[in-house]
Design a protein around this motif. Structure first.
Motif, PDB file in Angstrom:
ATOM      1  N   GLU A   1      -8.822   6.827  -4.336  1.00  0.00           N
ATOM      2  CA  GLU A   1      -9.458   5.685  -3.692  1.00  0.00           C
ATOM      3  C   GLU A   1     -10.742   5.265  -4.396  1.00  0.00           C
ATOM      4  O   GLU A   1     -11.328   4.230  -4.074  1.00  0.00           O
ATOM      5  CB  GLU A   1      -9.786   6.028  -2.231  1.00  0.00           C
ATOM      6  CG  GLU A   1     -11.104   6.755  -1.994  1.00  0.00           C
ATOM      7  CD  GLU A   1     -11.134   8.206  -2.482  1.00  0.00           C
ATOM      8  OE1 GLU A   1     -12.226   8.802  -2.496  1.00  0.00           O
ATOM      9  OE2 GLU A   1     -10.072   8.740  -2.858  1.00  0.00           O
TER      10      GLU A   1
ATOM     11  N   ASP B   1      -5.332  11.431   2.850  1.00  0.00           N
ATOM     12  CA  ASP B   1      -4.612  10.177   2.631  1.00  0.00           C
ATOM     13  C   ASP B   1      -4.811   9.183   3.759  1.00  0.00           C
ATOM     14  O   ASP B   1      -4.662   7.972   3.554  1.00  0.00           O
ATOM     15  CB  ASP B   1      -3.117  10.450   2.446  1.00  0.00           C
ATOM     16  CG  ASP B   1      -2.799  11.088   1.105  1.00  0.00           C
ATOM     17  OD1 ASP B   1      -3.619  10.946   0.177  1.00  0.00           O
ATOM     18  OD2 ASP B   1      -1.736  11.724   0.981  1.00  0.00           O
TER      19      ASP B   1
ATOM     20  N   ARG C   1      -6.145   1.372  -0.093  1.00  0.00           N
ATOM     21  CA  ARG C   1      -4.925   0.720  -0.556  1.00  0.00           C
ATOM     22  C   ARG C   1      -4.585  -0.494   0.314  1.00  0.00           C
ATOM     23  O   ARG C   1      -4.102  -1.514  -0.189  1.00  0.00           O
ATOM     24  CB  ARG C   1      -3.754   1.709  -0.528  1.00  0.00           C
ATOM     25  CG  ARG C   1      -3.808   2.841  -1.548  1.00  0.00           C
ATOM     26  CD  ARG C   1      -3.673   2.348  -2.977  1.00  0.00           C
ATOM     27  NE  ARG C   1      -2.609   1.376  -3.142  1.00  0.00           N
ATOM     28  CZ  ARG C   1      -1.325   1.674  -3.349  1.00  0.00           C
ATOM     29  NH1 ARG C   1      -0.950   2.942  -3.420  1.00  0.00           N
ATOM     30  NH2 ARG C   1      -0.427   0.725  -3.497  1.00  0.00           N
ATOM     31  N   LYS C   2      -4.827  -0.390   1.619  1.00  0.00           N
ATOM     32  CA  LYS C   2      -4.536  -1.499   2.524  1.00  0.00           C
ATOM     33  C   LYS C   2      -5.553  -2.625   2.397  1.00  0.00           C
ATOM     34  O   LYS C   2      -5.269  -3.770   2.772  1.00  0.00           O
ATOM     35  CB  LYS C   2      -4.497  -0.986   3.971  1.00  0.00           C
ATOM     36  CG  LYS C   2      -3.336  -0.045   4.238  1.00  0.00           C
ATOM     37  CD  LYS C   2      -3.491   0.707   5.543  1.00  0.00           C
ATOM     38  CE  LYS C   2      -2.376   1.747   5.699  1.00  0.00           C
ATOM     39  NZ  LYS C   2      -2.567   2.626   6.857  1.00  0.00           N
TER      40      LYS C   2
ATOM     41  N   TRP D   1       0.822  -1.221   0.000  1.00  0.00           N
ATOM     42  CA  TRP D   1       0.000   0.000   0.000  1.00  0.00           C
ATOM     43  C   TRP D   1       0.852   1.265   0.000  1.00  0.00           C
ATOM     44  O   TRP D   1       0.346   2.343  -0.307  1.00  0.00           O
ATOM     45  CB  TRP D   1      -0.944  -0.006   1.200  1.00  0.00           C
ATOM     46  CG  TRP D   1      -0.261  -0.106   2.529  1.00  0.00           C
ATOM     47  CD1 TRP D   1       0.109  -1.254   3.187  1.00  0.00           C
ATOM     48  CD2 TRP D   1       0.146   0.973   3.378  1.00  0.00           C
ATOM     49  NE1 TRP D   1       0.717  -0.949   4.382  1.00  0.00           N
ATOM     50  CE2 TRP D   1       0.754   0.412   4.522  1.00  0.00           C
ATOM     51  CE3 TRP D   1       0.054   2.358   3.289  1.00  0.00           C
ATOM     52  CZ2 TRP D   1       1.266   1.175   5.567  1.00  0.00           C
ATOM     53  CZ3 TRP D   1       0.559   3.135   4.322  1.00  0.00           C
ATOM     54  CH2 TRP D   1       1.156   2.543   5.443  1.00  0.00           C
ATOM     55  N   LYS D   2       2.137   1.131   0.330  1.00  0.00           N
ATOM     56  CA  LYS D   2       3.032   2.282   0.280  1.00  0.00           C
ATOM     57  C   LYS D   2       3.627   2.496  -1.112  1.00  0.00           C
ATOM     58  O   LYS D   2       4.215   3.533  -1.384  1.00  0.00           O
ATOM     59  CB  LYS D   2       4.176   2.107   1.282  1.00  0.00           C
ATOM     60  CG  LYS D   2       3.751   2.049   2.739  1.00  0.00           C
ATOM     61  CD  LYS D   2       4.962   1.851   3.648  1.00  0.00           C
ATOM     62  CE  LYS D   2       4.567   1.764   5.111  1.00  0.00           C
ATOM     63  NZ  LYS D   2       5.750   1.517   5.976  1.00  0.00           N
TER      64      LYS D   2
ATOM     65  N   THR E   1      -5.690   5.686   2.114  1.00  0.00           N
ATOM     66  CA  THR E   1      -4.812   4.522   2.208  1.00  0.00           C
ATOM     67  C   THR E   1      -5.526   3.320   2.829  1.00  0.00           C
ATOM     68  O   THR E   1      -5.039   2.190   2.707  1.00  0.00           O
ATOM     69  CB  THR E   1      -3.544   4.848   3.017  1.00  0.00           C
ATOM     70  OG1 THR E   1      -3.909   5.381   4.298  1.00  0.00           O
ATOM     71  CG2 THR E   1      -2.667   5.845   2.282  1.00  0.00           C
TER      72      THR E   1
END
Length: 757
Positions: free
Chosen positions: A668, A572, A579-580, A289-290, A576
């Protein structure tokens, strides 16, 4: 309403002391003790939950990877469906052009031959991949019959010319493609989509600082396609084309950085590859995710960490090189005139600890097949090439016939980006046919038949692009505190447990004077992006202009209202979460749906709430929620979508309209493969036969009226053809992106059978 009146209302609403008529804590609940904003606590809790799930997924992959190693035959039989699933996850789903052949790129003034050396030549080539999509790069041909084929995949920011020493200031002082062709190998170096921003935008809208890889990723993700999948297809098509040139002893696929990713994935997918060489990429992926968003793969960490992908290469040979990866600190700074909308993300060289952690597991798979010697760790290309080449110490002697220019390289990149853009936009134009075919199995003969026949489709939708968390809901453990009281209603802040670390919360407004034993309808009033539950309640001018205090206004008319806090707040910090979650086949709505399910079940047990008359009404991102929660939370008896309903798939993936998310910063927002599963009309059909309404301002910049009308027409047709047209409507009003609170109030009163107090 003028500013003075608004200021007075605000003062009256918030300055009047809390009264003693209502208890400070709701009966049957515990006191709420919270000294931080609810939204921050919520987002941080979901973050902990998601990170823990990533670690648990790693443990599950280690212990339960669904492969049997008792024999090579059994292993290969069980790996085959994993390969097919992995291909689906990275978007390798389109039929490639059959029997492709390499084409020499030349004109009357510029032949394909650009350089020569002792016993070899270098040509500019292309090869067909998908309809309208080609690969381009350099083909290094030995004069003698080649002893093998090598596909070298550079990092995304390295050109093929760079690796061959045809440009100045090469990244490396060791031109391994040239040494390989000198040793008798036929070498192909494809061009990758790079991380520059030159072509990331549209002349009719604007250009962005998104790397080209992200620009393609954004268009393809909702259509079940991926920049990674497209480039793996180019590798596989290159293998097809090499086969047309005749058989050789071996086929190697080698890559560095982004090319290392593609080499690893291609080796896992295609058993024609005898040896895979991956440099500067192989690592544990718990921090995926980074990394840049163009590496985000839906469901990757459920079964496909790098060790498992390496396992799918077994029993063939895999060489892992521990050279440094080209590092990326983040997206490029916006060029002049470009908008800063790229997602954050960095690429760092794998650490020794991370590499070894994944390598030890991968090696176990090779050991179980008794081929431990077929997974090898070396320290970079130099050692690999030195071990195979007699003349490695000698600098390559090249006669450059055509000096490659930056303009040449950029023009090739432009063609490659444009081809993938055109292909993806073609998929967008046709995806409605895919949805129509999928939904043709639904039975429209009656509302009951429709509900029964769409159960599997509903499950496919929720699992396919929203994602389900297979855990039971926690006990709600309701905590409350009174935060306001006036002549019309009492307001309570509420917090409920959903899962470990995951909470739900919001503001409950209870009208004064509800007769004992009466059960009122309740309206859930949902805020939008970066909003707060209080936005739906307050008369503060900054929020009132959007929300019209609709929770308070409805409460004044006698409705019980509840304004949930949704977790899409914090920039963010919340983005995120997506993303995670995506690598685990989850999304932000994987948490929001259980939050609402827990909430409405708790609300339905309040003595003054009719559990069968709980409605949903949301603006903007709250309207997005209106399309994603009620279809799967059947406790909602109706849904009103305000300021969001439109041709959603086009809004996400289209690259030529200013409304579309490919241009904007909400990274997202992209939902995997939704375009092939269901648009807003299909989601509305899962709300059916419950009432459904759209509230639409003509000047709402979310989308043009034509998109809204076209998509809603499908909804209206469905309700009409099922004989329930009176259960749906759309209200157009002459206004911007805001709650209108006129036709929607009539709709609520009608379908909740409540005239107000």
């Amino acid at each position: 309403m003028n500013r003075a009146i608004l200021s007075l209302l605000t003062a009256l609403f918030f300055v009047i002391p809390l009264r003693a008529e209502s208890p400070n804590v709701m009966p049957g609940t515990q006191p709420l003790e919270l000294d931080r904003p609810l939204d921050e606590v919520m987002v941080e809790g979901i973050d902990r939950f998601a990170l823990k799930a990533i670690e648990e997924a790693r443990q599950n992959r280690q212990e339960n990877w669904p492969v049997d190693f008792t024999s090579l035959e059994t292993f290969q039989k069980m790996v085959a469906p994993l390969r097919e699933e992995f291909k689906q996850l990275i978007g390798v789903v389109d039929e490639r052009v059959p029997n492709p052949e390499f084409e020499l790129i030349s004109t009357l003034e510029r032949p394909s031959l650009i350089a020569q050396g002792k016993n070899f030549s270098i040509h500019r080539v292309r090869w067909p991949v998908l309809e309208g999509v080609t690969g381009e790069g350099l083909l290094l041909l030995p004069e003698e019959t080649p002893s093998g084929n090598v596909i070298i995949l550079p990092d995304a920011d390295w050109s093929p010319e760079l690796l061959c020493g045809l440009t100045e200031d090469p990244v490396i002082d060791f031109y391994y493609p040239v040494h390989l062709v000198q040793e008798g190998y036929r070498v192909l170096i494809p061009t990758l989509i790079n991380r520059e921003q030159t072509h990331s935008g549209h002349d009719d809208v604007f250009f962005t600082n998104q790397p080209h890889r992200e620009w393609i990723y954004r268009q393809g993700f909702i259509l079940g396609r991926h920049i990674i999948g497209y480039e793996v297809q180019k590798v596989l098509a290159a293998i097809d084309a090499l086969e047309q040139l005749g058989e050789t002893e071996q086929l190697f696929v080698c890559g560095t950085g982004e090319g290392g990713l593609l080499a690893l994935y291609s080796g896992a997918i295609d058993e024609r590859i005898d040896q895979t060489i991956c440099e500067g990429y192989f690592s544990a992926r718990e921090d995926i995710w980074k990394e840049p968003i163009y590496r985000n793969i839906w469901g990757q960490l459920t079964k496909y960490g790098d060790a498992q992908i390496a396992g799918m290469i077994a029993p063939r040979k895999l060489v892992l090189l521990q050279g440094e990866a080209p590092e990326v600190d983040g997206p490029p700074l916006p060029a002049t005139g470009h908008h800063a909308t790229a997602a954050p993300g960095q690429i760092k060289s794998p650490t020794e600890e991370s590499f070894q952690k994944e390598y030890r597991l991968a090696r176990q798979y090779f050991e179980k097949l008794n081929v431990a010697d077929n997974i090898v760790v070396l320290n970079g290309w130099r050692k690999t090439i030195r071990s195979a080449s007699k003349n490695v110490a000698e600098p390559p002697v090249l006669r450059i016939l055509q000096e490659p220019t930056a303009a040449d390289i950029n023009d090739r990149q432009r063609r490659q980006v444009q081809e993938l853009t055109n292909f993806t936009q073609g998929l967008l134009d046709e995806c409605h046919k895919v949805r129509d075919k999928l939904w043709s199995s639904a039975d429209p003969s009656s509302p009951e038949a429709w509900a029964e026949s769409t159960k599997e489709l509903k499950e496919k939708m929720e699992a396919g692009f929203i994602g389900k968390i297979d855990l039971p809901l926690s006990a709600p453990n309701a905590r409350t505190r009174k935060i306001m009281e006036n002549d019309d209603f009492t307001g309570y802040e509420v917090m409920l447990d959903v899962f470990p670390d995951v909470i739900a919360g919001g503001i409950l407004l209870v009208p004064k004077g509800i007769p004992e034993g009466e059960e009122r309808p309740l309206v859930v009033c949902q805020h939008g992006l970066e909003g707060l539950a209080m936005d739906c309640v307050t008369y503060d001018e900054d929020r009132f202009k959007y929300y019209k205090a609709f929770a308070s206004e409805l409460a004044k008319q006698g409705f019980v209202t509840y304004s949930p806090q949704n977790p899409y707040r914090g920039g963010d910090k919340f983005r995120t979460l997506q993303r995670k979650s995506n690598p685990l086949k989850r999304s932000l709505y994987s948490y929001i749906i259980p939050q609402h399910r827990q909430t409405v079940r708790w609300l339905g047990k309040l003595p003054y709430v009719d559990a069968n008359r709980i409605a949903f009404y949301g603006l903007s991102y709250g309207g997005k929620t209106a399309m994603r929660v009620p279809p799967f939370v059947e406790e909602y008896c109706l849904s009103i979508c305000s300021g969001d309903f439109d041709e959603w798939i086009v809004k996400i993936a289209c690259n030529s309209e200013r409304y579309c998310y490919v241009f904007h910063s909400e990274y997202e927002i992209f939902e995997w493969n939704m375009g092939n599963l269901g648009n807003y009309a299909e989601l509305a059909s899962l709300i059916f036969p419950r009432p459904f309404m759209v509230e639409r301002g003509h000047r709402d910049g979310v989308a043009p009226d034509r998109w809204v009308a076209a998509e809603y027409a499908k909804v209206r047709q469905h309700y009409d053809e099922m004989g329930l047209g009176e259960l749906t409507t759309i209200e157009y009003f002459n206004g911007p992106h805001q709650i209108n609170l006129e036709g929607t109030v009539d709709f609520l009163k009608k379908h909740l059978a409540f005239d107000g107090k």
